[in-house]
Design a protein around this motif. Structure first.
Motif, PDB file in Angstrom:
ATOM      1  N   ASP A   1     -22.842  18.383  14.437  1.00 35.84           N
ATOM      2  CA  ASP A   1     -23.380  19.650  14.947  1.00 35.84           C
ATOM      3  C   ASP A   1     -23.891  20.528  13.806  1.00 35.84           C
ATOM      4  N   ALA A   2     -23.135  20.565  12.713  1.00 34.77           N
ATOM      5  CA  ALA A   2     -23.554  21.356  11.552  1.00 34.77           C
ATOM      6  C   ALA A   2     -24.859  20.813  10.985  1.00 34.77           C
ATOM      7  N   ARG A   3     -24.967  19.485  10.924  1.00 33.96           N
ATOM      8  CA  ARG A   3     -26.200  18.870  10.409  1.00 33.96           C
ATOM      9  C   ARG A   3     -27.390  19.205  11.298  1.00 33.96           C
ATOM     10  N   LYS A   4     -27.208  19.069  12.599  1.00 34.52           N
ATOM     11  CA  LYS A   4     -28.312  19.347  13.525  1.00 34.52           C
ATOM     12  C   LYS A   4     -28.698  20.826  13.511  1.00 34.52           C
ATOM     13  N   LYS A   5     -27.708  21.700  13.420  1.00 38.41           N
ATOM     14  CA  LYS A   5     -27.985  23.134  13.369  1.00 38.41           C
ATOM     15  C   LYS A   5     -28.794  23.478  12.115  1.00 38.41           C
ATOM     16  N   ALA A   6     -28.512  22.771  11.018  1.00 33.71           N
ATOM     17  CA  ALA A   6     -29.244  22.984   9.767  1.00 33.71           C
ATOM     18  C   ALA A   6     -30.584  22.245   9.762  1.00 33.71           C
ATOM     19  N   ARG A   7     -30.855  21.486  10.820  1.00 33.82           N
ATOM     20  CA  ARG A   7     -32.119  20.762  11.004  1.00 33.82           C
ATOM     21  C   ARG A   7     -32.364  19.679   9.950  1.00 33.82           C
ATOM     22  N   TYR A   8     -31.308  18.936   9.662  1.00 37.51           N
ATOM     23  CA  TYR A   8     -31.417  17.801   8.754  1.00 37.51           C
ATOM     24  C   TYR A   8     -31.238  16.511   9.539  1.00 37.51           C
ATOM     25  N   SER A   9     -31.941  15.477   9.119  1.00 37.58           N
ATOM     26  CA  SER A   9     -31.694  14.142   9.660  1.00 37.58           C
ATOM     27  C   SER A   9     -30.558  13.517   8.849  1.00 37.58           C
ATOM     28  N   GLN A  10     -29.968  12.457   9.382  1.00 41.22           N
ATOM     29  CA  GLN A  10     -28.953  11.743   8.615  1.00 41.22           C
ATOM     30  C   GLN A  10     -29.560  11.224   7.314  1.00 41.22           C
ATOM     31  N   GLU A  11     -30.778  10.735   7.384  1.00 42.63           N
ATOM     32  CA  GLU A  11     -31.455  10.195   6.200  1.00 42.63           C
ATOM     33  C   GLU A  11     -31.636  11.271   5.134  1.00 42.63           C
ATOM     34  N   ALA A  12     -32.006  12.474   5.546  1.00 42.43           N
ATOM     35  CA  ALA A  12     -32.205  13.566   4.596  1.00 42.43           C
ATOM     36  C   ALA A  12     -30.898  13.954   3.920  1.00 42.43           C
ATOM     37  N   VAL A  13     -29.842  14.076   4.691  1.00 43.29           N
ATOM     38  CA  VAL A  13     -28.540  14.444   4.124  1.00 43.29           C
ATOM     39  C   VAL A  13     -28.069  13.359   3.165  1.00 43.29           C
ATOM     40  N   ALA A  14     -28.199  12.126   3.579  1.00 40.91           N
ATOM     41  CA  ALA A  14     -27.797  11.013   2.714  1.00 40.91           C
ATOM     42  C   ALA A  14     -28.553  11.071   1.387  1.00 40.91           C
TER      43      ALA A  14
ATOM     44  N   GLY B   1     -27.089  11.506  -2.322  1.00 44.86           N
ATOM     45  CA  GLY B   1     -27.213  10.330  -3.171  1.00 44.86           C
ATOM     46  C   GLY B   1     -26.455   9.127  -2.635  1.00 44.86           C
ATOM     47  N   ILE B   2     -26.382   9.033  -1.304  1.00 43.86           N
ATOM     48  CA  ILE B   2     -25.702   7.918  -0.654  1.00 43.86           C
ATOM     49  C   ILE B   2     -26.636   7.309   0.385  1.00 43.86           C
ATOM     50  N   SER B   3     -26.237   6.179   0.953  1.00 48.86           N
ATOM     51  CA  SER B   3     -27.062   5.548   1.993  1.00 48.86           C
ATOM     52  C   SER B   3     -26.862   6.250   3.335  1.00 48.86           C
ATOM     53  N   ARG B   4     -27.836   6.086   4.229  1.00 52.54           N
ATOM     54  CA  ARG B   4     -27.710   6.666   5.562  1.00 52.54           C
ATOM     55  C   ARG B   4     -26.509   6.109   6.306  1.00 52.54           C
ATOM     56  N   PRO B   5     -26.248   4.777   6.251  1.00 52.90           N
ATOM     57  CA  PRO B   5     -25.052   4.265   6.937  1.00 52.90           C
ATOM     58  C   PRO B   5     -23.748   4.863   6.399  1.00 52.90           C
ATOM     59  N   THR B   6     -23.700   5.132   5.114  1.00 57.31           N
ATOM     60  CA  THR B   6     -22.500   5.751   4.543  1.00 57.31           C
ATOM     61  C   THR B   6     -22.325   7.159   5.091  1.00 57.31           C
ATOM     62  N   TYR B   7     -23.434   7.909   5.179  1.00 59.81           N
ATOM     63  CA  TYR B   7     -23.340   9.257   5.753  1.00 59.81           C
ATOM     64  C   TYR B   7     -22.980   9.186   7.235  1.00 59.81           C
ATOM     65  N   ALA B   8     -23.560   8.247   7.958  1.00 63.26           N
ATOM     66  CA  ALA B   8     -23.253   8.095   9.383  1.00 63.26           C
ATOM     67  C   ALA B   8     -21.759   7.843   9.575  1.00 63.26           C
ATOM     68  N   LYS B   9     -21.159   7.090   8.658  1.00 62.16           N
ATOM     69  CA  LYS B   9     -19.712   6.839   8.732  1.00 62.16           C
ATOM     70  C   LYS B   9     -18.936   8.141   8.557  1.00 62.16           C
TER      71      LYS B   9
END
Length: 64
Positions: A5-18, A22-30
C-alpha cells in the motif's frame, strides 16, 4: 498500512523500488509478501523512499 500500500501510494512500481534499492524485482516482491524478512536497514530505506514512518508499514500503525 502494508508495504504494498505504501509503495502504491507513493506511485512506484515494484521494478522501480527494486532498482532504487539495488536489488532484483523478485527480491523486492518477496519483501512485500513476507515483511518479516525485511532488514532494519531496508525498512528504514523503504520508509524514507515512501515518505512514511517505519512503524506505519511494518508495525501495523493505523495513524495514516
Amino acid at each position: 498500512m502494508e508495504l504494498v500500500d505504501a509503495r502504491k501510494k507513493a506511485r512506484y512500481s515494484q521494478e522501480a523500488v527494486a532498482g532504487l534499492l539495488g536489488i532484483s524485482r523478485p527480491t523486492y516482491a518477496k519483501m512485500e509478501s513476507n515483511p518479516d524478512s525485511v532488514t532494519i536497514e531496508d525498512a528504514k530505506r523503504l520508509a524514507k523512499l515512501f515518505g512514511v514512518r517505519v512503524a506505519d508499514i511494518f508495525f501495523g500503525s493505523n495513524d495514516s
